[in-house]
Design a protein around this motif. Sequence first.
Motif, PDB file in Angstrom:
ATOM      1  N   CYS A 121       0.863  -1.183   0.000  1.00  0.00           N
ATOM      2  CA  CYS A 121       0.000   0.000   0.000  1.00  0.00           C
ATOM      3  C   CYS A 121       0.899   1.233   0.000  1.00  0.00           C
ATOM      4  O   CYS A 121       2.117   1.105   0.141  1.00  0.00           O
ATOM      5  CB  CYS A 121      -0.926  -0.010   1.214  1.00  0.00           C
ATOM      6  SG  CYS A 121      -0.073   0.218   2.794  1.00  0.00           S
ATOM      7  N   HIS A 155       0.436  -2.276   5.146  1.00  0.00           N
ATOM      8  CA  HIS A 155      -0.868  -2.935   5.049  1.00  0.00           C
ATOM      9  C   HIS A 155      -0.828  -4.390   5.514  1.00  0.00           C
ATOM     10  O   HIS A 155      -1.759  -4.860   6.173  1.00  0.00           O
ATOM     11  CB  HIS A 155      -1.381  -2.849   3.607  1.00  0.00           C
ATOM     12  CG  HIS A 155      -2.671  -3.570   3.378  1.00  0.00           C
ATOM     13  ND1 HIS A 155      -3.829  -3.268   4.077  1.00  0.00           N
ATOM     14  CD2 HIS A 155      -2.994  -4.581   2.532  1.00  0.00           C
ATOM     15  CE1 HIS A 155      -4.805  -4.056   3.662  1.00  0.00           C
ATOM     16  NE2 HIS A 155      -4.323  -4.866   2.743  1.00  0.00           N
ATOM     17  N   CYS A 206      -4.287   3.480   5.461  1.00  0.00           N
ATOM     18  CA  CYS A 206      -4.697   3.719   4.074  1.00  0.00           C
ATOM     19  C   CYS A 206      -6.124   3.203   3.859  1.00  0.00           C
ATOM     20  O   CYS A 206      -6.419   2.044   4.189  1.00  0.00           O
ATOM     21  CB  CYS A 206      -3.755   3.012   3.107  1.00  0.00           C
ATOM     22  SG  CYS A 206      -2.040   3.568   3.196  1.00  0.00           S
ATOM     23  N   ILE A 232      -5.852   1.631  -1.371  1.00  0.00           N
ATOM     24  CA  ILE A 232      -5.045   0.411  -1.542  1.00  0.00           C
ATOM     25  C   ILE A 232      -5.377  -0.257  -2.865  1.00  0.00           C
ATOM     26  O   ILE A 232      -4.481  -0.691  -3.601  1.00  0.00           O
ATOM     27  CB  ILE A 232      -5.270  -0.554  -0.369  1.00  0.00           C
ATOM     28  CG1 ILE A 232      -4.781   0.067   0.940  1.00  0.00           C
ATOM     29  CG2 ILE A 232      -4.567  -1.885  -0.616  1.00  0.00           C
ATOM     30  CD1 ILE A 232      -5.085  -0.760   2.166  1.00  0.00           C
TER      31      ILE A 232
END
Length: 306
Positions: free
Chosen positions: A137, A142, A151, A156
Amino acid sequence: MFLSGPPGAGKTMLAERLPWILPPLTRQDSLEVTAVHSVAGILPPGEPLVARPPYCAPHHSATMQSLVGGGAGVPRPGAVSLAHRGVLFLDEAAEFGVKALDALRQPLEAGHVVIARAAGVVRMPAGFLMVLAANPCPCGRHTVQGGGCECPSSVIRRYQARLSGPLLDRVDLRVEIEPVSRRDLLGGSGRGESTAVVAARVEEARDRAATRLAETPWRLNSEVPGHQLRTRWQAAPGALVQAERDLERGLLTARGLDRVLRVAWTVADLRGRDRPEAADVAVALELRTGIARGATRIMGAAGVAS
């Protein structure tokens, strides 16, 4: 190959080791690489022939022209040609321009690039091992447990979608790189193999493939057409059941099935087998799809010899 993982996990370090795992260039390959580098004006002084596979790592701000070649007047070799018989490493792959990345699809299939200009048409070699590396990401956390990624899911998805489906369909190996633990970093356990050990195993696998393909126009598993792999050099009975099922379910394309076969042959060569068995195909499927297949331990060099 597509390496995905958080920052600092070792993606770039692994990519930089690949040229030293690949066998030295043959005389013919050395002449081809030297000619390209000479035309580009980057041949090192006092080095009449390039003996090792080249390594080219353009910045993510590179234009499509700098990747595939071109320019005003006489076209100049791009990164795909400078990496001929070696490694083209695209770090932060999701940050490259979408058009620049998609321009790699044709040379990946053909092994050369054709550039047309008013002054004429130039055909340059471009047979390279492409290695993509990207964070999961924009913030890179992530997939890290407790990493604190904030995010949004839509961000993403857009970030990951910058690598198009047709380009990823040409990627044989997808490897998730996990963060280095404190124990691995400071423990000094030395669990990994040295580059020399892996290189020796890859060279043995290359020799097996070369012996098998001695009376053919091909030298490497990656060069053999899929039709030949399905008819002339068949896998063990029942070895392709899972791959055929994935093809029917839409998890594999026809191109993907051929690429799984090539990787399975490489895994068999690395293991010293005469032809791929179900376990070898399972490793190839797991490397391509990322879905666990109950395969035995995946060897990190499985795709390098191809």
